[in-house]
Each structure stands twice: as C-alpha cells, then as structure tokens.
Design a protein around this motif. Structure first.
Motif, mmCIF file in Angstrom:
data_model
loop_
_atom_site.group_PDB
_atom_site.id
_atom_site.type_symbol
_atom_site.label_atom_id
_atom_site.label_comp_id
_atom_site.label_asym_id
_atom_site.label_seq_id
_atom_site.Cartn_x
_atom_site.Cartn_y
_atom_site.Cartn_z
ATOM 1 N N ALA A 37 -29.436 -23.218 -75.347
ATOM 2 C CA ALA A 37 -30.828 -23.306 -74.895
ATOM 3 C C ALA A 37 -31.128 -24.602 -74.325
ATOM 4 C CB ALA A 37 -31.793 -22.983 -75.919
ATOM 5 N N ALA A 38 -29.788 -25.582 -74.147
ATOM 6 C CA ALA A 38 -30.204 -27.028 -73.581
ATOM 7 C C ALA A 38 -30.931 -26.998 -72.080
ATOM 8 C CB ALA A 38 -28.731 -27.701 -73.277
ATOM 9 N N CYS A 39 -30.735 -25.951 -71.157
ATOM 10 C CA CYS A 39 -31.644 -25.981 -69.871
ATOM 11 C C CYS A 39 -33.079 -25.956 -70.059
ATOM 12 C CB CYS A 39 -31.042 -25.405 -69.070
ATOM 13 S SG CYS A 39 -29.477 -25.676 -68.438
ATOM 14 N N THR A 40 -33.703 -25.661 -71.441
ATOM 15 C CA THR A 40 -35.024 -25.783 -71.380
ATOM 16 C C THR A 40 -35.586 -27.059 -71.527
ATOM 17 O OG1 THR A 40 -34.791 -25.341 -74.033
ATOM 18 C CG2 THR A 40 -34.954 -23.233 -72.533
ATOM 19 N N GLY A 41 -34.600 -27.924 -71.887
ATOM 20 C CA GLY A 41 -35.062 -29.325 -72.171
ATOM 21 C C GLY A 41 -35.281 -29.872 -70.520
ATOM 22 N N THR A 42 -35.798 -31.233 -70.450
ATOM 23 C CA THR A 42 -35.866 -32.241 -69.444
ATOM 24 C C THR A 42 -35.078 -33.137 -69.342
ATOM 25 O OG1 THR A 42 -37.985 -30.974 -68.759
ATOM 26 C CG2 THR A 42 -37.369 -32.965 -67.818
ATOM 27 N N VAL A 43 -33.976 -33.768 -68.347
ATOM 28 C CA VAL A 43 -33.567 -34.912 -68.424
ATOM 29 C C VAL A 43 -33.903 -35.356 -67.253
ATOM 30 C CG1 VAL A 43 -31.518 -35.933 -68.248
ATOM 31 C CG2 VAL A 43 -31.396 -34.118 -69.712
ATOM 32 N N MET A 44 -34.093 -36.793 -67.494
ATOM 33 C CA MET A 44 -34.711 -37.914 -66.133
ATOM 34 C C MET A 44 -34.175 -38.882 -66.387
ATOM 35 S SD MET A 44 -38.691 -37.156 -66.741
ATOM 36 C CE MET A 44 -39.121 -37.600 -64.877
ATOM 37 N N LEU A 45 -33.772 -39.306 -65.000
ATOM 38 C CA LEU A 45 -32.912 -40.497 -64.506
ATOM 39 C C LEU A 45 -33.784 -41.363 -63.991
ATOM 40 C CD1 LEU A 45 -30.522 -42.322 -64.731
ATOM 41 C CD2 LEU A 45 -29.545 -41.063 -62.845
ATOM 42 N N ASN A 46 -34.294 -42.555 -64.412
ATOM 43 C CA ASN A 46 -35.105 -43.612 -63.659
ATOM 44 C C ASN A 46 -36.354 -42.835 -63.321
ATOM 45 O OD1 ASN A 46 -33.258 -45.663 -64.000
ATOM 46 N ND2 ASN A 46 -32.386 -45.174 -62.065
ATOM 47 N N GLY A 47 -36.858 -41.792 -64.139
ATOM 48 C CA GLY A 47 -38.034 -41.143 -64.013
ATOM 49 C C GLY A 47 -38.108 -40.223 -63.118
ATOM 50 N N LEU A 48 -37.011 -39.695 -62.571
ATOM 51 C CA LEU A 48 -36.703 -38.302 -61.825
ATOM 52 C C LEU A 48 -35.997 -37.335 -62.456
ATOM 53 C CD1 LEU A 48 -35.658 -40.331 -58.360
ATOM 54 C CD2 LEU A 48 -37.866 -39.527 -58.922
ATOM 55 N N PRO A 49 -36.564 -36.257 -62.610
ATOM 56 C CA PRO A 49 -35.888 -35.101 -63.202
ATOM 57 C C PRO A 49 -34.509 -34.666 -62.668
ATOM 58 C CG PRO A 49 -37.735 -34.278 -61.895
ATOM 59 C CD PRO A 49 -37.709 -35.718 -61.643
ATOM 60 N N LEU A 50 -33.602 -34.406 -63.514
ATOM 61 C CA LEU A 50 -32.302 -33.722 -62.812
ATOM 62 C C LEU A 50 -31.943 -32.536 -63.304
ATOM 63 C CD1 LEU A 50 -29.988 -36.841 -64.691
ATOM 64 C CD2 LEU A 50 -30.878 -36.755 -62.060
ATOM 65 N N PRO A 51 -31.388 -31.713 -62.225
ATOM 66 C CA PRO A 51 -31.322 -30.087 -62.482
ATOM 67 C C PRO A 51 -29.965 -29.912 -63.700
ATOM 68 C CG PRO A 51 -30.221 -31.150 -60.460
ATOM 69 C CD PRO A 51 -31.059 -32.296 -61.008
ATOM 70 N N CYS A 52 -30.372 -28.940 -64.270
ATOM 71 C CA CYS A 52 -29.538 -28.655 -65.427
ATOM 72 C C CYS A 52 -28.273 -27.747 -65.013
ATOM 73 C CB CYS A 52 -30.066 -28.181 -66.619
ATOM 74 S SG CYS A 52 -28.978 -27.496 -68.052
ATOM 75 N N ASN A 53 -27.177 -27.892 -65.430
ATOM 76 C CA ASN A 53 -25.934 -26.970 -65.248
ATOM 77 C C ASN A 53 -25.790 -27.198 -63.644
ATOM 78 O OD1 ASN A 53 -25.094 -26.498 -67.462
ATOM 79 N ND2 ASN A 53 -26.243 -24.721 -67.687
ATOM 80 N N ASP A 54 -25.786 -28.414 -62.938
ATOM 81 C CA ASP A 54 -25.844 -28.516 -61.471
ATOM 82 C C ASP A 54 -24.716 -29.539 -61.128
ATOM 83 O OD1 ASP A 54 -27.550 -28.090 -58.875
ATOM 84 O OD2 ASP A 54 -26.950 -29.905 -58.925
ATOM 85 N N GLU A 55 -24.128 -29.325 -60.260
ATOM 86 C CA GLU A 55 -23.061 -30.371 -59.878
ATOM 87 C C GLU A 55 -23.594 -31.794 -59.410
ATOM 88 O OE1 GLU A 55 -22.545 -29.297 -55.034
ATOM 89 O OE2 GLU A 55 -20.806 -28.718 -56.634
ATOM 90 N N ASN A 56 -24.781 -31.811 -59.201
ATOM 91 C CA ASN A 56 -25.412 -33.018 -58.986
ATOM 92 C C ASN A 56 -26.624 -33.404 -60.004
ATOM 93 O OD1 ASN A 56 -23.901 -33.939 -56.510
ATOM 94 N ND2 ASN A 56 -25.151 -32.142 -55.509
ATOM 95 N N GLY A 57 -26.464 -32.814 -60.953
ATOM 96 C CA GLY A 57 -27.274 -32.920 -61.986
ATOM 97 C C GLY A 57 -26.555 -33.389 -63.414
ATOM 98 N N TRP A 58 -27.124 -32.383 -64.821
ATOM 99 C CA TRP A 58 -26.477 -32.796 -66.076
ATOM 100 C C TRP A 58 -26.268 -31.522 -66.610
ATOM 101 C CZ3 TRP A 58 -28.755 -30.898 -70.551
ATOM 102 C CH2 TRP A 58 -30.028 -30.352 -70.696
ATOM 103 N N ARG A 59 -25.397 -31.451 -67.375
ATOM 104 C CA ARG A 59 -25.003 -30.543 -68.472
ATOM 105 C C ARG A 59 -24.832 -30.861 -69.837
ATOM 106 N NH1 ARG A 59 -19.263 -29.436 -69.762
ATOM 107 N NH2 ARG A 59 -18.066 -31.172 -69.277
ATOM 108 N N ALA A 60 -25.019 -29.822 -70.892
ATOM 109 C CA ALA A 60 -24.548 -29.927 -72.130
ATOM 110 C C ALA A 60 -22.927 -29.863 -72.382
ATOM 111 C CB ALA A 60 -25.467 -29.260 -72.994
#
Length: 392
Positions: A334-357
């Motif tokens: 359920a990690a993608c129900t969370g929000t990860v922000m880098l320098n105030g900008l949200p990052l997409p989950c499970n995305d090649e240019n974002g973040w993943r658990a």
C-alpha cells in the motif's frame, strides 16, 4: 563524489515519537531552546523556528489555536492545512472524518553500501593499456590519493578487495587474496593491493563462489546493499580446467548465485575486445537478475584510464545514490497511497523517474528524482503515509 545529504523524513503514524514544547515561547512550560541563537546551518530543535531576530521561537503547539483551516507546523508556526491527495480520500482512511493522525519525525539517510572489488590477477593484466598496463591502471584508479575511488569514498562505502587467479601445477585453486570489507578501509586495502603482482589464469566462477561463501559465513552479516564489481580482462576458465578458457557457464552460474543471495554484480572489461560482448552481457544480466524478455543490464568496457574511471564512477556512484533507510516500517503493498516529496515537489510512485518501496524499511528514488537528489547538497525528502500503511 562526496556529498553532504540532508534528509528529513516524516511518516504519518498514529502516535508521536517526538514531542513539541509544552507551551509557546514566553509562557510557562516553554522549551529550553527558546531564545537560543539559530542560523540556516544551525537550525532550532523540533517544534521551534528561527525568527527574524535569529532566535529559536514558537507561536503554537496545537492546531486549535491556529484557526480554521490552519495547523501548527513542525516549526511551531501556524500554516495552511495540507489537502490530502485524492488517492488517500478514496482509501477509507480517517482523513475525511476530521481525525488526523499525529506526525512523527524520524531519521532517514542513505544506506551504506558494501562494495567488494573482485580483481582479475591473471598474467594478461600486464598487457598494454594506453601507455600503462591494465594491472597498474586499475590499481591506480582505485588507490590514487586523494581522488582515487577508495580514498575519496571510504567513509561512505564499506569497501573490500579480492584478488583472484590460478596457476598450472598449483593444487590450490582459486588463488585468492582478500581484504574483508570495512569502512575507512583504504590503508588495509593499499597494504595488500599495492605490492601485489599478476599470477597466471582466470578461474572467475570459482573465485566468485568463494567470495559468496565468505559473505554468507560472516556471523555479523554485512551492510546492505552488497555489490560485487568484477574487473577482468579475459574469458574465464575454471579450476577444474584452467586452459582453454571455457568457464563461461560457471561464471554466469556464480553471478546468478550471488544475485539469489541479494548481491548484485557489475562487470568491467579492462581493455577493449578482450572479453566477448556476449559473455559480458550474460554476466551483466545475471548480475542484476535479468532473464529472457527483460531489458539488458549495463556492462562496461574500458579502453583507457579515463574509460576505466568513468565505469567505476558509474557503478560505485550508483551504489551510493538513492536508497533511503527509514526508522519505521511501511506496508509495501500500500506504499503508493503515501506521498513522497523532494524539495517540496511530489514524486510519482513506482515510476522510473520517481520512487518505489524497496522493502518495509527502505525507499529508493529512481531516474530523474535520483539525479536531483545527488545534485543537491542540501536536498530535503518528505514522505507521508496513511495510518493504515504504517506497520507498528
């Protein structure tokens, strides 16, 4: 390549592990830090902010004093309440009911990777390499001071060293010299590596198996992630038959075994045209667990000293980069129900240019997000997860 990485990670949970002051500054129960000097490089403790007099201060400790639509921020100032992401409104959490989970601040930082340098000690490493020979060029790239890879990164990377070879009429095979991995390991590695010389053959698979056995036998474990960097200049043979060089299947099997034990392997050909591209690709794919239908993994061919340094930089820099360890656990499903922000900008989950658990206690930034993290010496990472995603 050394960088100071400042990471502040917030996990939304159902309790609080770091408390605010008992009262705003100027009232009974105020924090001992109230009025202390502060600067951008000397911030105030949790719950306080640096005011225009460069003193630690706090205006609020609870959301109720801030008014409708406002909350007391982590620095003790009233700020607008954030809108929950749409995907979280649909998850049946308690956000719509007006009951907001308390925030807790936890420490997070890049993992400290273990990098085992597995160096081919065969006699062909004496061959020409752009004005030097392959053996000296590789050794200098690793041992130069202060800019060699081990010296410059030894406080960030758990480095170890294995030199491997074999020789006719010697019953001991593979011939291995190992420096166990450790932080700040330059002196010990240099003591062993600098006087070493080439021997004869290239029993790659047998040698990698021996290194894996050593890792698995360590009673205290090892710092993850673990990465093998295989630097070789010839087709492999085996201890069972040192010549001709027909040890490709054994080498691939050993690298695949390493991956099955959570160890990634990257291969560098020290010299152009000395190892077939087909074998390099097979090793690279096995080293990252790639199979039929998967995209090919990268391998590296260095034709001169600059190419060798570039290859090492790419591999070891990637090991350092963007895996973040959490002091807390999350439900990865359920990690993608969370929000990860880098320098105030949200990052997409499970995305090649974002973040993943990666697992319950680690997340990883990928692609462009990883590049932004590495290129910003004061990067700030923030993550929020619904209460039902936190594993207590």
């Amino acid at each position: 390549m050394e960088r100071a990485l400042v990471l502040a990670l917030l996990l939304t949970a159902c309790g609080s592990s770091k408390s605010r002051p008992d009262a705003p500054c100027g009232e009974e129960g105020e924090s001992e830090a109230c009025g202390q000097p502060c600067t951008d490089t000397r911030p105030c403790p949790f719950g306080l902010y640096c005011n225009d007099r460069s003193e630690c201060d706090t205006d609020c400790i609870v959301d109720g004093v801030c008014g409708a639509g406002m909350v007391c921020g982590d620095e003790g100032q009233c700020v607008m309440a954030p809108e929950p992401p749409p995907n979280r409104r649909d998850q049946g959490t308690n956000l719509d009911s007006g009951i907001v989970c308390a925030s807790r601040e936890v420490r997070a930082g890049r993992t400290t990777p273990t990098v085992m340098l597995i160096i081919d000690q065969s006699s062909s490493m004496d061959d020409d390499f752009g004005g030097s020979n392959r053996w000296d060029a590789l050794r200098n790239s690793l041992l130069d001071q202060p800019d060699g890879f081990i010296a410059s990164l030894q406080d960030q990377v758990v480095f170890g060293l294995t030199l491997f070879s074999g020789e006719d009429d010697n019953p001991v095979c593979p011939l291995i010299t190992t420096v166990p991995p450790a932080l700040n390991n330059y002196d010990r590695i240099a003591e062993v590596y600098r006087p070493a010389d080439t021997i004869e053959d290239t029993p790659t698979g047998d040698s990698i198996d021996a290194v894996i056995d050593d890792f698995l036998a360590r009673p205290d474990g090892f710092s993850e992630p673990v990465i093998f960097v295989l630097a070789t200049d010839g087709e492999p043979d085996t201890c069972a038959q040192l010549d001709p060089q027909e040890g490709q299947p054994e080498s691939i099997a050993a690298v695949r075994r390493a991956f099955d034990n959570n160890i990634q392997t990257f291969v560098i050909s020290v010299g152009e045209g000395v190892v077939s591209e087909n074998h390099l690709q097979d090793i690279a794919n096995a080293g990252l667990g790639r199979g039929a239908g998967d995209a090919d993994a990268p391998f590296f061919v260095a034709g001169d000293d600059e190419g060798l340094r570039d290859a090492l930089s790419t591999i070891i820099g990637g090991a350092l980069s963007c895996t973040i360890r959490l002091e807390g656990r999350i439900n990865t499903e359920a990690a993608c129900t969370g929000t990860v922000m880098l320098n105030g900008l949200p990052l997409p989950c499970n995305d090649e240019n974002g973040w993943r658990a990666v697992d319950e206690s680690r997340i990883e930034l990928q692609g462009e997000a990883c590049d932004r993290l590495l290129n910003d010496s004061a990067a700030t990472l923030r993550a929020e997860f619904p209460c039902d995603v936190i594993l207590i």
